[in-house]
Write a protein that holds these residues in place. Structure first.
Motif, PDB file in Angstrom:
ATOM      1  N   ASN A  33     120.394  38.925 152.359  1.00 60.67           N
ATOM      2  CA  ASN A  33     118.970  38.668 152.598  1.00 60.67           C
ATOM      3  C   ASN A  33     118.349  39.658 153.578  1.00 60.67           C
ATOM      4  O   ASN A  33     117.566  39.298 154.451  1.00 60.67           O
ATOM      5  N   GLU A  34     118.707  40.924 153.430  1.00 59.00           N
ATOM      6  CA  GLU A  34     118.082  41.962 154.250  1.00 59.00           C
ATOM      7  C   GLU A  34     116.731  42.328 153.641  1.00 59.00           C
ATOM      8  O   GLU A  34     116.572  42.317 152.423  1.00 59.00           O
ATOM      9  N   SER A  35     115.792  42.669 154.493  1.00 59.87           N
ATOM     10  CA  SER A  35     114.519  43.151 153.971  1.00 59.87           C
ATOM     11  C   SER A  35     114.720  44.522 153.332  1.00 59.87           C
ATOM     12  O   SER A  35     115.389  45.385 153.902  1.00 59.87           O
ATOM     13  N   ASN A  78     119.822  27.869 154.172  1.00 59.25           N
ATOM     14  CA  ASN A  78     120.496  28.969 153.491  1.00 59.25           C
ATOM     15  C   ASN A  78     121.738  28.376 152.821  1.00 59.25           C
ATOM     16  O   ASN A  78     122.589  27.826 153.518  1.00 59.25           O
ATOM     17  N   TYR A  96     115.069  31.798 158.918  1.00 60.23           N
ATOM     18  CA  TYR A  96     113.984  32.077 157.978  1.00 60.23           C
ATOM     19  C   TYR A  96     112.730  31.282 158.349  1.00 60.23           C
ATOM     20  O   TYR A  96     111.898  30.982 157.500  1.00 60.23           O
ATOM     21  N   SER A 147     116.450  39.636 162.359  1.00 58.43           N
ATOM     22  CA  SER A 147     117.097  40.340 161.255  1.00 58.43           C
ATOM     23  C   SER A 147     116.355  40.213 159.933  1.00 58.43           C
ATOM     24  O   SER A 147     116.482  41.082 159.070  1.00 58.43           O
ATOM     25  N   LYS A 148     115.613  39.139 159.733  1.00 62.70           N
ATOM     26  CA  LYS A 148     115.040  38.853 158.422  1.00 62.70           C
ATOM     27  C   LYS A 148     113.598  39.341 158.313  1.00 62.70           C
ATOM     28  O   LYS A 148     113.342  40.469 157.926  1.00 62.70           O
TER      29      LYS A 148
END
Length: 237
Positions: A30-32, A159, A187, A212-213
């Protein structure tokens, strides 16, 4: 020659790994797919050039915590920052979990909650989610009353399901739980509401967040927790 052996309970575990694939969209981590704005990178590099890299940083990270506190509209005394939300979770489990204590998780959910619990010697109580992948509140309250776990994990948005727990569900769990309720909001920016608004100095609620997201800063490894001052003050920095 005598050699130290790892703990017997850890020998059966494998590490937590997400394959780093050479693709533009990485759903497994789930990295941008988009980097941060160029102006941000320029400002960051400018600050880095001015930093006294030969000196240890402020152990309490007061300037960073003050900026985070301003962003989330909380007192700085309620903020704890670490190298990614994973280290935040590990520190919380080292402080409030450990041998003889247990954590309740609602599966399926973020695998690192149970994994970090295991490596810190914290026992695990597993409960199943309902057919819509939400927390079955009556069942959750029944388990909490019977088991009295020291830690309860609530992942919202969850998640991997993406389901968001209603504020009333979080509030009921916090009221019923005898110890900490850790609401993982990695998130959180994608949800219509946040448990941050429920934090007070008389409740055992901890909300964890990451850059991170939604902030596209996975490589920087920055996460934080917000909780009552007493809970943050007990963390051995």
């Amino acid at each position: 020659m005598n050699r130290p052996e790892p703990r017997a309970d850890l020998k059966i575990l494998s590490g937590y790994h997400s394959p780093q694939l050479d693709v533009s969209v990485r759903l497994n981590t789930n990295e941008s797919p988009f980097g941060p704005p160029a102006a941000f990178v320029d400002a960051w590099l400018s600050e880095l050039r001015a930093a006294a890299l030969n000196r240890y940083p402020d152990r309490a990270a007061r300037e960073l915590r003050t900026a985070i506190a301003r962003q989330v509209h909380q007192p700085v005394e309620r903020v704890f920052a670490a190298n990614g939300s994973n280290e935040v979770l590990q520190t919380l489990l080292l402080t409030y979990g450990g041998p003889g204590r247990r954590a309740l998780v609602f599966e399926p959910t973020y695998a690192l909650h149970a994994h970090i619990a295991r490596i810190t010697g914290t026992g695990i109580i597993s409960a199943h989610r309902d057919d819509e992948f939400g927390i079955d509140l009556p069942n959750a309250l029944s388990i909490i009353a019977a088991e009295q776990p020291e830690i309860v994990f609530v992942c919202s948005p969850n998640n991997p399901s993406g389901t968001v727990e209603p504020a009333a569900t979080v509030a009921a769990i916090v009221t019923a739980a005898p110890g900490l309720v850790i609401v993982d909001e990695a998130y959180g920016e994608f949800a219509p509401e946040s448990a941050l608004t429920q934090i007070t100095d008389d409740r055992g609620l901890v909300v964890t967040r990451t850059y991170s997201k939604v902030w596209s800063l996975a490589a920087l490894r920055l996460g934080f927790a917000v909780a009552r001052h007493r809970a943050i003050g007990a963390v051995p920095l």
